[in-house]
Motif scaffolding. Structure first.
Motif, PDB file in Angstrom:
ATOM      1  N   GLN A 197       0.770  -1.321  -0.059  1.00  0.00           N
ATOM      2  CA  GLN A 197      -0.120  -0.015  -0.022  1.00  0.00           C
ATOM      3  C   GLN A 197       0.813   1.269  -0.136  1.00  0.00           C
ATOM      4  N   VAL A 198       1.883   1.274   0.739  1.00  0.00           N
ATOM      5  CA  VAL A 198       2.851   2.538   0.889  1.00  0.00           C
ATOM      6  C   VAL A 198       3.503   2.431  -0.623  1.00  0.00           C
ATOM      7  N   LEU A 199       4.065   1.692  -1.048  1.00  0.00           N
ATOM      8  CA  LEU A 199       4.697   1.600  -2.404  1.00  0.00           C
ATOM      9  C   LEU A 199       3.549   2.010  -3.273  1.00  0.00           C
ATOM     10  N   PHE A 200       2.571   1.335  -3.506  1.00  0.00           N
ATOM     11  CA  PHE A 200       1.476   1.639  -4.772  1.00  0.00           C
ATOM     12  C   PHE A 200       0.960   3.141  -4.497  1.00  0.00           C
ATOM     13  N   GLY A 201       0.861   3.763  -3.289  1.00  0.00           N
ATOM     14  CA  GLY A 201       0.346   5.124  -3.095  1.00  0.00           C
ATOM     15  C   GLY A 201       1.287   6.049  -3.544  1.00  0.00           C
TER      16      GLY A 201
ATOM     17  N   ILE B 125       8.292   2.100 -18.520  1.00  0.00           N
ATOM     18  CA  ILE B 125       8.452   1.319 -17.033  1.00  0.00           C
ATOM     19  C   ILE B 125       7.293   1.515 -16.135  1.00  0.00           C
ATOM     20  N   TYR B 126       7.292   2.976 -15.940  1.00  0.00           N
ATOM     21  CA  TYR B 126       6.392   3.496 -14.970  1.00  0.00           C
ATOM     22  C   TYR B 126       4.843   2.807 -15.241  1.00  0.00           C
ATOM     23  N   THR B 127       4.458   2.697 -16.392  1.00  0.00           N
ATOM     24  CA  THR B 127       3.029   2.111 -16.490  1.00  0.00           C
ATOM     25  C   THR B 127       3.135   0.545 -16.206  1.00  0.00           C
ATOM     26  N   VAL B 128       4.270  -0.437 -16.619  1.00  0.00           N
ATOM     27  CA  VAL B 128       4.345  -1.461 -16.197  1.00  0.00           C
ATOM     28  C   VAL B 128       4.462  -1.540 -14.842  1.00  0.00           C
ATOM     29  N   THR B 129       5.080  -0.868 -14.019  1.00  0.00           N
ATOM     30  CA  THR B 129       5.133  -0.629 -12.553  1.00  0.00           C
ATOM     31  C   THR B 129       3.761  -0.587 -11.791  1.00  0.00           C
ATOM     32  N   ILE B 130       3.153   0.409 -12.401  1.00  0.00           N
ATOM     33  CA  ILE B 130       1.587   0.776 -11.931  1.00  0.00           C
ATOM     34  C   ILE B 130       1.046  -0.350 -11.852  1.00  0.00           C
ATOM     35  N   LEU B 131       0.952  -1.157 -12.968  1.00  0.00           N
ATOM     36  CA  LEU B 131       0.075  -2.237 -13.443  1.00  0.00           C
ATOM     37  C   LEU B 131       0.524  -3.529 -12.276  1.00  0.00           C
ATOM     38  N   LEU B 132       1.578  -3.547 -12.372  1.00  0.00           N
ATOM     39  CA  LEU B 132       2.199  -4.509 -11.373  1.00  0.00           C
ATOM     40  C   LEU B 132       1.949  -4.438 -10.036  1.00  0.00           C
ATOM     41  N   GLY B 133       1.979  -3.009  -9.512  1.00  0.00           N
ATOM     42  CA  GLY B 133       1.572  -2.666  -8.265  1.00  0.00           C
ATOM     43  C   GLY B 133       0.037  -2.761  -7.803  1.00  0.00           C
ATOM     44  N   ALA B 134      -0.796  -2.458  -9.125  1.00  0.00           N
ATOM     45  CA  ALA B 134      -2.226  -2.925  -8.971  1.00  0.00           C
ATOM     46  C   ALA B 134      -2.519  -4.342  -8.809  1.00  0.00           C
ATOM     47  N   ALA B 135      -1.889  -5.098  -9.755  1.00  0.00           N
ATOM     48  CA  ALA B 135      -1.877  -6.693  -9.636  1.00  0.00           C
ATOM     49  C   ALA B 135      -1.468  -7.175  -8.447  1.00  0.00           C
ATOM     50  N   THR B 136      -0.295  -6.705  -7.706  1.00  0.00           N
ATOM     51  CA  THR B 136       0.086  -7.151  -6.500  1.00  0.00           C
ATOM     52  C   THR B 136      -1.118  -6.776  -5.474  1.00  0.00           C
TER      53      THR B 136
ATOM     54  N   ALA C  77      11.230  -4.765  -8.384  1.00  0.00           N
ATOM     55  CA  ALA C  77      12.437  -4.653  -9.440  1.00  0.00           C
ATOM     56  C   ALA C  77      11.983  -3.469 -10.418  1.00  0.00           C
ATOM     57  N   SER C  78      10.787  -3.446 -10.804  1.00  0.00           N
ATOM     58  CA  SER C  78      10.190  -2.415 -11.715  1.00  0.00           C
ATOM     59  C   SER C  78      10.441  -1.156 -11.282  1.00  0.00           C
ATOM     60  N   SER C  79      10.182  -0.779 -10.095  1.00  0.00           N
ATOM     61  CA  SER C  79      10.220   0.489  -9.273  1.00  0.00           C
ATOM     62  C   SER C  79      11.775   0.958  -9.340  1.00  0.00           C
ATOM     63  N   LEU C  80      12.642  -0.010  -8.662  1.00  0.00           N
ATOM     64  CA  LEU C  80      13.877   0.296  -8.865  1.00  0.00           C
ATOM     65  C   LEU C  80      14.512   0.709 -10.155  1.00  0.00           C
ATOM     66  N   LEU C  81      13.937  -0.330 -11.146  1.00  0.00           N
ATOM     67  CA  LEU C  81      14.664   0.101 -12.314  1.00  0.00           C
ATOM     68  C   LEU C  81      14.158   1.464 -12.868  1.00  0.00           C
ATOM     69  N   LEU C  82      13.012   1.831 -12.527  1.00  0.00           N
ATOM     70  CA  LEU C  82      12.680   3.380 -13.067  1.00  0.00           C
ATOM     71  C   LEU C  82      13.398   4.440 -12.142  1.00  0.00           C
ATOM     72  N   ILE C  83      13.640   4.134 -10.991  1.00  0.00           N
ATOM     73  CA  ILE C  83      14.589   5.319 -10.038  1.00  0.00           C
ATOM     74  C   ILE C  83      15.904   5.095 -10.525  1.00  0.00           C
TER      75      ILE C  83
END
Length: 164
Positions: free
Chosen positions: A39-43, A64-75, A118-124
């Motif tokens: 929840q913290v990460l997705f927020g 990468i951001y789009t994939v990360t957001i979708l992965l966060g929602a799926a998680t 992993a996706s979040s880290l890659l983006l940052i």
């Protein structure tokens, strides 16, 4: 039931329903930890698109951001899913099955969390260091997560057989 060194029986003397109840409570405790982090990460991820610097991201970073957001929602869906399973199946005398399904969904959620991290880290890291180093650092972190979340539990399982 096997006896321990003290002469007492090891393990629990519980019915399948009692065991399912205990496992359900344990699973809920585990989910509380995972859900809070997700929840913290997705927020945080949801707010990124509203930052001034977002407009300057490259197409690759936006992807990468789009994939990360979708992965966060799926998680989030996978880790909250066990609550829905339990709520919809309560009273149907399916507690052992409910625990099994919820446990499997939790494992899917943890895998998705690994992908989200992993996706979040890659983006940052692409914004902080060059691409090759970013990929190397992300790969190292994925290995670290796999050691913590998979290898260590599997090692403990293999070196401590039931009844030991």
């Amino acid at each position: 039931m096997e006896q321990g060194r003290s002469g007492r029986e090891r393990g629990r003397d519980e019915t399948p329903e009692e065991r399912a109840d205990r496992l359900w409570v344990e699973l809920l405790q585990e989910l509380r930890v995972a859900q809070t982090g997700v929840q913290v990460l997705f927020g945080f991820l949801l707010t990124v698109a509203f930052q001034a610097r977002f407009a300057g991201l490259s197409d690759t970073d936006r992807d990468i951001y789009t994939v990360t957001i979708l992965l966060g929602a799926a998680t989030t869906g996978a880790l909250i899913g066990p609550v829905s399973i339990h709520r919809l199946l309560t009273g149907r005398r399916l507690k052992p099955e409910t625990v099994q399904w919820a446990s499997r969904l939790t494992l899917v959620g943890l895998f998705l969390l690994l992908c989200t991290m992993a996706s979040s880290l890659l983006l940052i890291l692409r914004l902080v260091v060059d691409d090759a180093l970013a990929l190397l650092l992300v790969a190292a972190m994925v290995v670290w997560f796999v050691i913590c979340w998979v290898a260590l539990p599997l090692w403990a399982h293999a070196t401590n057989p039931p009844g030991k």
